[in-house]
Design a protein around this motif. Sequence first.
Motif, PDB file in Angstrom:
ATOM      1  N   TRP A 114       0.833  -1.198   0.000  1.00  0.00           N
ATOM      2  CA  TRP A 114       0.000   0.000   0.000  1.00  0.00           C
ATOM      3  C   TRP A 114       0.870   1.250   0.000  1.00  0.00           C
ATOM      4  CZ3 TRP A 114      -0.115   3.788   3.833  1.00  0.00           C
ATOM      5  CH2 TRP A 114      -1.103   4.773   3.678  1.00  0.00           C
ATOM      6  N   ALA A 115       1.881   1.271   0.854  1.00  0.00           N
ATOM      7  CA  ALA A 115       2.758   2.434   0.941  1.00  0.00           C
ATOM      8  C   ALA A 115       3.533   2.623  -0.364  1.00  0.00           C
ATOM      9  CB  ALA A 115       3.718   2.289   2.118  1.00  0.00           C
ATOM     10  N   MET A 116       4.055   1.550  -0.921  1.00  0.00           N
ATOM     11  CA  MET A 116       4.811   1.635  -2.174  1.00  0.00           C
ATOM     12  C   MET A 116       3.954   2.241  -3.281  1.00  0.00           C
ATOM     13  SD  MET A 116       7.500   1.027  -4.123  1.00  0.00           S
ATOM     14  CE  MET A 116       8.619  -0.295  -3.642  1.00  0.00           C
ATOM     15  N   ALA A 117       2.741   1.749  -3.429  1.00  0.00           N
ATOM     16  CA  ALA A 117       1.850   2.260  -4.481  1.00  0.00           C
ATOM     17  C   ALA A 117       1.534   3.734  -4.255  1.00  0.00           C
ATOM     18  CB  ALA A 117       0.568   1.435  -4.518  1.00  0.00           C
ATOM     19  N   ARG A 118       1.302   4.088  -3.011  1.00  0.00           N
ATOM     20  CA  ARG A 118       0.957   5.482  -2.688  1.00  0.00           C
ATOM     21  C   ARG A 118       2.130   6.415  -2.948  1.00  0.00           C
ATOM     22  NH1 ARG A 118       1.038   8.182   2.790  1.00  0.00           N
ATOM     23  NH2 ARG A 118      -0.158  10.101   2.545  1.00  0.00           N
ATOM     24  N   TYR A 119       3.294   6.023  -2.496  1.00  0.00           N
ATOM     25  CA  TYR A 119       4.447   6.925  -2.591  1.00  0.00           C
ATOM     26  C   TYR A 119       4.966   7.053  -4.019  1.00  0.00           C
ATOM     27  CZ  TYR A 119       4.530   6.548   2.500  1.00  0.00           C
ATOM     28  OH  TYR A 119       4.221   6.582   3.835  1.00  0.00           O
ATOM     29  N   ARG A 120       5.010   5.939  -4.743  1.00  0.00           N
ATOM     30  CA  ARG A 120       5.549   6.034  -6.103  1.00  0.00           C
ATOM     31  C   ARG A 120       4.627   6.841  -7.008  1.00  0.00           C
ATOM     32  NH1 ARG A 120       4.483  -0.251  -7.395  1.00  0.00           N
ATOM     33  NH2 ARG A 120       2.552  -0.060  -8.598  1.00  0.00           N
ATOM     34  N   SER A 121       3.349   6.936  -6.640  1.00  0.00           N
ATOM     35  CA  SER A 121       2.421   7.757  -7.420  1.00  0.00           C
ATOM     36  C   SER A 121       2.389   9.199  -6.925  1.00  0.00           C
ATOM     37  CB  SER A 121       1.011   7.164  -7.375  1.00  0.00           C
ATOM     38  OG  SER A 121       0.510   7.159  -6.049  1.00  0.00           O
ATOM     39  N   GLY A 122       3.203   9.500  -5.903  1.00  0.00           N
ATOM     40  CA  GLY A 122       3.313  10.878  -5.424  1.00  0.00           C
ATOM     41  C   GLY A 122       2.201  11.327  -4.508  1.00  0.00           C
ATOM     42  N   ARG A 123       1.469  10.385  -3.932  1.00  0.00           N
ATOM     43  CA  ARG A 123       0.345  10.760  -3.068  1.00  0.00           C
ATOM     44  C   ARG A 123       0.819  11.015  -1.636  1.00  0.00           C
ATOM     45  NH1 ARG A 123      -2.162   6.434  -5.732  1.00  0.00           N
ATOM     46  NH2 ARG A 123      -2.457   5.258  -3.790  1.00  0.00           N
ATOM     47  N   VAL A 153      10.801  10.878  -2.864  1.00  0.00           N
ATOM     48  CA  VAL A 153      10.891  12.339  -2.881  1.00  0.00           C
ATOM     49  C   VAL A 153      11.413  12.814  -4.231  1.00  0.00           C
ATOM     50  CG1 VAL A 153      11.917  14.374  -1.799  1.00  0.00           C
ATOM     51  CG2 VAL A 153      11.244  12.426  -0.383  1.00  0.00           C
ATOM     52  N   ALA A 154      12.439  12.128  -4.740  1.00  0.00           N
ATOM     53  CA  ALA A 154      12.996  12.495  -6.038  1.00  0.00           C
ATOM     54  C   ALA A 154      11.944  12.379  -7.137  1.00  0.00           C
ATOM     55  CB  ALA A 154      14.200  11.619  -6.363  1.00  0.00           C
ATOM     56  N   ARG A 155      11.146  11.326  -7.097  1.00  0.00           N
ATOM     57  CA  ARG A 155      10.094  11.142  -8.102  1.00  0.00           C
ATOM     58  C   ARG A 155       9.083  12.293  -8.040  1.00  0.00           C
ATOM     59  NH1 ARG A 155       8.248   9.216 -13.014  1.00  0.00           N
ATOM     60  NH2 ARG A 155       5.980   9.179 -12.908  1.00  0.00           N
ATOM     61  N   LYS A 156       8.739  12.700  -6.815  1.00  0.00           N
ATOM     62  CA  LYS A 156       7.802  13.815  -6.667  1.00  0.00           C
ATOM     63  C   LYS A 156       8.408  15.092  -7.243  1.00  0.00           C
ATOM     64  CE  LYS A 156       4.492  15.641  -3.331  1.00  0.00           C
ATOM     65  NZ  LYS A 156       3.366  15.122  -4.142  1.00  0.00           N
ATOM     66  N   LEU A 157       9.692  15.318  -6.979  1.00  0.00           N
ATOM     67  CA  LEU A 157      10.368  16.481  -7.544  1.00  0.00           C
ATOM     68  C   LEU A 157      10.358  16.420  -9.072  1.00  0.00           C
ATOM     69  CD1 LEU A 157      13.486  16.727  -5.196  1.00  0.00           C
ATOM     70  CD2 LEU A 157      11.600  18.357  -5.302  1.00  0.00           C
ATOM     71  N   TYR A 158      10.613  15.237  -9.613  1.00  0.00           N
ATOM     72  CA  TYR A 158      10.656  15.078 -11.061  1.00  0.00           C
ATOM     73  C   TYR A 158       9.296  15.423 -11.679  1.00  0.00           C
ATOM     74  CZ  TYR A 158      11.118  12.999 -15.685  1.00  0.00           C
ATOM     75  OH  TYR A 158      11.121  12.807 -17.046  1.00  0.00           O
ATOM     76  N   ASP A 191       7.094  17.296 -10.504  1.00  0.00           N
ATOM     77  CA  ASP A 191       6.843  18.728 -10.333  1.00  0.00           C
ATOM     78  C   ASP A 191       7.729  19.594 -11.229  1.00  0.00           C
ATOM     79  OD1 ASP A 191       4.904  18.174  -8.484  1.00  0.00           O
ATOM     80  OD2 ASP A 191       6.165  18.565  -6.731  1.00  0.00           O
ATOM     81  N   GLY A 192       8.613  18.974 -12.008  1.00  0.00           N
ATOM     82  CA  GLY A 192       9.391  19.715 -12.982  1.00  0.00           C
ATOM     83  C   GLY A 192      10.854  19.918 -12.671  1.00  0.00           C
ATOM     84  N   TYR A 193      11.332  19.378 -11.548  1.00  0.00           N
ATOM     85  CA  TYR A 193      12.757  19.511 -11.212  1.00  0.00           C
ATOM     86  C   TYR A 193      13.583  18.711 -12.201  1.00  0.00           C
ATOM     87  CZ  TYR A 193      16.988  19.604  -8.279  1.00  0.00           C
ATOM     88  OH  TYR A 193      18.262  19.792  -7.789  1.00  0.00           O
ATOM     89  N   ARG A 194      14.687  19.308 -12.677  1.00  0.00           N
ATOM     90  CA  ARG A 194      15.569  18.628 -13.609  1.00  0.00           C
ATOM     91  C   ARG A 194      17.027  18.847 -13.204  1.00  0.00           C
ATOM     92  NH1 ARG A 194      11.360  16.819 -14.350  1.00  0.00           N
ATOM     93  NH2 ARG A 194      10.263  16.385 -16.319  1.00  0.00           N
ATOM     94  N   GLY A 195      17.888  17.963 -13.689  1.00  0.00           N
ATOM     95  CA  GLY A 195      19.298  18.040 -13.346  1.00  0.00           C
ATOM     96  C   GLY A 195      19.623  17.143 -12.178  1.00  0.00           C
ATOM     97  N   ALA A 196      20.696  17.454 -11.479  1.00  0.00           N
ATOM     98  CA  ALA A 196      21.162  16.618 -10.380  1.00  0.00           C
ATOM     99  C   ALA A 196      20.450  16.961  -9.077  1.00  0.00           C
ATOM    100  CB  ALA A 196      22.667  16.778 -10.199  1.00  0.00           C
ATOM    101  N   PHE A 197      20.073  15.921  -8.337  1.00  0.00           N
ATOM    102  CA  PHE A 197      19.670  16.096  -6.942  1.00  0.00           C
ATOM    103  C   PHE A 197      20.718  15.403  -6.101  1.00  0.00           C
ATOM    104  CE2 PHE A 197      17.965  11.957  -7.905  1.00  0.00           C
ATOM    105  CZ  PHE A 197      17.941  11.245  -6.715  1.00  0.00           C
ATOM    106  N   LEU A 198      20.856  15.840  -4.854  1.00  0.00           N
ATOM    107  CA  LEU A 198      21.891  15.307  -3.972  1.00  0.00           C
ATOM    108  C   LEU A 198      21.258  14.471  -2.875  1.00  0.00           C
ATOM    109  CD1 LEU A 198      23.438  17.415  -5.566  1.00  0.00           C
ATOM    110  CD2 LEU A 198      24.517  18.177  -3.461  1.00  0.00           C
ATOM    111  N   ASP A 231      16.766  12.011 -13.620  1.00  0.00           N
ATOM    112  CA  ASP A 231      16.172  11.146 -14.641  1.00  0.00           C
ATOM    113  C   ASP A 231      16.144   9.685 -14.194  1.00  0.00           C
ATOM    114  OD1 ASP A 231      14.972  11.092 -17.272  1.00  0.00           O
ATOM    115  OD2 ASP A 231      16.731   9.973 -17.932  1.00  0.00           O
ATOM    116  N   ILE A 232      16.856   9.343 -13.130  1.00  0.00           N
ATOM    117  CA  ILE A 232      16.853   7.985 -12.599  1.00  0.00           C
ATOM    118  C   ILE A 232      15.440   7.535 -12.242  1.00  0.00           C
ATOM    119  CG2 ILE A 232      17.195   8.579 -10.153  1.00  0.00           C
ATOM    120  CD1 ILE A 232      19.126   5.747 -11.743  1.00  0.00           C
ATOM    121  N   VAL A 233      14.579   8.485 -11.854  1.00  0.00           N
ATOM    122  CA  VAL A 233      13.198   8.145 -11.471  1.00  0.00           C
ATOM    123  C   VAL A 233      12.183   8.628 -12.500  1.00  0.00           C
ATOM    124  CG1 VAL A 233      13.625   7.992  -8.994  1.00  0.00           C
ATOM    125  CG2 VAL A 233      13.086  10.215 -10.013  1.00  0.00           C
TER     126      VAL A 233
END
Length: 272
Positions: free
Chosen positions: A23-32, A123-128, A130-137, A199-201
Amino acid sequence: MVGLAVSASSFARRAVSAARWRWAMARYRSGRFRPQRLHGAAEGGEVAIIVCLWNRRERIDAILTQLDAQQGTRIRLLFWNNRPADTAYYRKRIAAYRPHGALAEVSMFTSRVNMGGLGRFFVARKLYVDGYRGAFLMLDDDQDVSDHLVTDLLAASGPHTIAGFWAWTMDGDYWARRPAEPGDRVSYVGTGGCACDIDIVSDLSFFTELPRYFAFLEDVWMCGYARKRGWRLRKVDTPIEFVLDETNQHHSLAELKAEFYRYLQLDDISTA
């Protein structure tokens, strides 16, 4: 009969735990989910740094101080907290801190299910999305860093590149490895103290293809997933010191990491 009852009870607990995980995996990977913003607000152009929190709550002040001291950049700091019991403590300490340097925003999300280090990629997927591009740390909460960590990592980053401090070249097995030199192309980069192309996610296969059995080995998965897609993994020269080693989960995951490395069939590569 007692043994059967205990076995049934144990099976039921495992079944409930597995259901919660799915349940958590499905929720988080979809950004909910929505991290709670505790300081400031990103205006655009900030470097995203994601830190997972688990069992080192005494480290929160040092993390804030060291990242606020970063030179020549503005930072959007996002915490993924896998331990709900510590949420109030983290909120209190973060609220008490007054950013005066690089920190433009500090946010935190608390998961009711311990997702391990995989949480940082949600978190990275949610950023992606939302339009974030380039490197995240990414940084671990047991690492002390210099005030030029961000500039060091970004200087080595690039498209389809993972560049980090904890980097090794493997000789056929996870524990048969050689330390790398700065700039070397390597087999493995740890998530703590690294820059990764977001882009990894970009594809949900990063989450859906990860075997549940190995789900807490997100570092090995990140490297295997990237390398099989032709990405470059690089060693970065930047000063990082590990602290509180006795709390590190790698002590209990040593054999599983080797098993997962073999499962992914990662071949040796040239460091030339």
